[in-house]
Motif scaffolding. Structure first.
Motif, mmCIF file in Angstrom:
data_model
loop_
_atom_site.group_PDB
_atom_site.id
_atom_site.type_symbol
_atom_site.label_atom_id
_atom_site.label_comp_id
_atom_site.label_asym_id
_atom_site.label_seq_id
_atom_site.Cartn_x
_atom_site.Cartn_y
_atom_site.Cartn_z
ATOM 1 N N ARG A 135 -21.690 -44.511 -36.610
ATOM 2 C CA ARG A 135 -20.975 -44.769 -35.368
ATOM 3 C C ARG A 135 -21.397 -43.779 -34.267
ATOM 4 O O ARG A 135 -21.694 -44.166 -33.145
ATOM 5 N N LEU A 136 -21.449 -42.479 -34.617
ATOM 6 C CA LEU A 136 -21.795 -41.456 -33.628
ATOM 7 C C LEU A 136 -23.214 -41.637 -33.092
ATOM 8 O O LEU A 136 -23.465 -41.533 -31.888
ATOM 9 N N LEU A 137 -24.147 -41.926 -33.997
ATOM 10 C CA LEU A 137 -25.538 -42.081 -33.591
ATOM 11 C C LEU A 137 -25.714 -43.334 -32.735
ATOM 12 O O LEU A 137 -26.390 -43.318 -31.704
ATOM 13 N N HIS A 138 -25.053 -44.403 -33.159
ATOM 14 C CA HIS A 138 -25.145 -45.668 -32.443
ATOM 15 C C HIS A 138 -24.585 -45.533 -31.021
ATOM 16 O O HIS A 138 -25.166 -46.057 -30.067
ATOM 17 N N ALA A 139 -23.471 -44.802 -30.901
ATOM 18 C CA ALA A 139 -22.796 -44.662 -29.604
ATOM 19 C C ALA A 139 -23.721 -44.058 -28.541
ATOM 20 O O ALA A 139 -23.600 -44.381 -27.360
ATOM 21 N N VAL A 140 -24.625 -43.172 -28.945
ATOM 22 C CA VAL A 140 -25.516 -42.548 -27.961
ATOM 23 C C VAL A 140 -26.949 -43.077 -28.065
ATOM 24 O O VAL A 140 -27.852 -42.603 -27.378
ATOM 25 N N GLY A 141 -27.152 -44.041 -28.957
ATOM 26 C CA GLY A 141 -28.469 -44.657 -29.099
ATOM 27 C C GLY A 141 -29.538 -43.754 -29.698
ATOM 28 O O GLY A 141 -30.693 -43.802 -29.298
ATOM 29 N N LEU A 142 -29.131 -42.910 -30.639
ATOM 30 C CA LEU A 142 -30.101 -42.000 -31.274
ATOM 31 C C LEU A 142 -30.584 -42.555 -32.604
ATOM 32 O O LEU A 142 -29.796 -43.112 -33.380
ATOM 33 N N ALA A 143 -31.866 -42.377 -32.900
ATOM 34 C CA ALA A 143 -32.390 -42.756 -34.208
ATOM 35 C C ALA A 143 -31.838 -41.795 -35.263
ATOM 36 O O ALA A 143 -31.847 -40.582 -35.052
#
Ligand code: C2E
Ligand code: MG
Ligand code: MG
Ligand code: MG
Length: 281
Positions: A135-143
Motif C-alpha cells: 500500500r505504501l509503495l503503491h501510494a507514491v508510485g515506487l518500485a
C-alpha cells in the motif's frame, strides 16, 4: 551486624530498581506521545559503490528529538519501544516516512534511491507487513525493488518456521532483504544458504575495532568471500579509514557505509551532500 548490612543493601537495591522503573515508565509515556508530537525524525546515511564511488543508496536511521533531553539515538529508546509494544506504531511511521522521502528523491533527481529501513522482529512477524508495504509503495508510485529491509542476523534465526514464509512473501512483493550485523550472531552456513535474502551487511564491530588488528581483516575478507560464494551482495558498515576502504577495494566488497563516506544526516543535508558530490564529477 551482618544482618543489618544485608538489610541496608537490600533497601539500596530496591531504591535503585525503583528509580530505574520510574525512568522507564516516564520514557514509555513520552514515547506514546512522541509520534503525535512529531518528535521522531529520520536521518539518512549514504552508502557508496566501492568500485565507482557513486551513491548506492542510504540507510534510514531513527532519531528522537526529545523535548528535554535533545536528540536521542535509537540505542536509548528502541528497546523500551519494543518492550512496551510501541515499536509497531513507530516502525509504521518509519516505513511511511522513508518511502515518502525515497519518492521525493526520485522526483528531484530523476533516478531511484535505494532506501534501507531497519525492521524490529515484531514488525517482521506482523501479519499485515506485506500488505502495508504494498500500500505504501503503491501510494507514491515506487518500485518495491527500491526498498531494502534490514533484519539482524540474530532476529532472523530466532524463529525458523515462519522466517522462510515471511521472507518468501516479501520476495514475492519484490522488496530487497539484507541481513544486518552479520558475523557476530550464531547462524550456521547451512541455514544461511536456505534464506532468500539479497544482501549481507558485515557488522561494524569488525571495522570499528580493526584499525590495527590483522585478525579482523582476515575475518572481513572471509565474510566477503562467503557472501559472494552465496551470490549475495555485501555491504561493509562502520568504515572510518582509507585503509579500510583499500581493503574493501582489494576484496571487491560491493558497497561501503561509514563516517568516512558520510555520517547519518537530515534529508536536506543529504541532498546538499549529493549535489556537492555530483558537481565534483
Ligand atoms: P544498524 O542498523 O547496524 O545501523 C548502523 C549504526 O552504525 C548506526 O547507529 C550508525 O550511525 C552507526 N555507524 C555508521 N557508520 C559508522 C562508523 O563509521 N562508525 C561508527 N562508530 N558507527 C557508525 P544508530 O543510528 O545509532 O543506530 C543504532 C541501531 O539502532 C541500528 O543499527 C539499528 O539496529 C537500530 N535502528 C536505527 N533506526 C531504526 C529504526 O527505524 N527501526 C528499528 N527497529 N531500529 C532502528
Ligand atoms: Mg541497519
Ligand atoms: Mg548494522
Ligand atoms: Mg545494530
Amino acid at each position: 551486624q551482618a544482618k543489618n548490612e544485608g538489610k541496608g543493601n537490600f533497601r539500596f537495591f530496591t531504591e535503585e530498581m525503583n528509580a530505574r522503573m520510574t525512568e522507564r515508565l516516564v520514557m514509555e509515556t513520552e514515547l506514546r506521545n512522541a509520534i503525535d508530537q512529531e518528535e521522531f525524525q529520520l536521518f539518512y546515511q549514504p552508502q557508496i559503490d566501492v568500485l565507482s564511488g557513486n551513491i548506492a543508496g542510504v540507510e534510514a536511521l531513527i532519531r528522537w528529538n526529545h523535548p528535554k533531553r535533545g536528540l536521542l539515538t535509537p540505542d536509548s529508546f528502541i528497546e523500551v519501544a519494543e518492550d512496551c509494544g510501541l515499536i509497531t506504531a513507530i516502525g509504521d511511521w518509519v516505513l511511511q516516512e522513508a518511502i515518502s522521502i525515497s519518492a521525493q528523491w526520485q522526483k528531484r533527481f530523476g533516478t531511484p534511491l535505494m532506501m534501507s529501513v531497519n525492521l524490529s522482529p515484531k514488525q517482521f512477524n506482523d501479519d499485515t507487513l506485506v500488505a502495508k508495504l504494498r500500500r505504501l509503495l503503491h501510494a507514491v508510485g515506487l518500485a518495491p525493488s527500491t526498498l531494502m529491509l534490514e533484519i539482524t542476523e540474530n532476529d532472523l534465526i530466532a524463529d525458523h518456521q515462519s522466517t522462510h514464509l515471511i521472507l518468501n512473501a516479501l520476495k514475492t512483493l519484490g522488496v530487497k532483504i539484507a541481513i544486518d550485523d552479520f558475523g557476530t550472531g550464531y547462524s550456521s552456513l547451512a541455514y544461511l544458504r536456505t534464506l532468500p535474502v539479497d544482501t549481507l551487511k558485515i557488522d561494524k564491530e569488525f571495522f570499528v575495532r580493526s584499525r590495527s588488528d590483522d585478525t579482523d581483516s582476515h575475518i572481513i575478507s572471509a565474510i566477503i568471500d562467503l557472501a559472494h560464494a552465496l551470490k549475495l551482495e555485501v555491504i561493509a558498515e562502520g568504515i572510518e579509514t582509507y585503509t579500510q576502504m583499500e581493503l574493501l577495494k582489494m576484496k571487491k566488497c560491493d558497497i561501503a557505509q561509514g563516517f568516512l563516506i558520510g555520517k547519518p544526516m537530515a534529508f536536506d543535508t543529504l541532498q546538499r551532500w549529493y549535489d556537492s558530490k555530483i558537481s565534483v564529477r
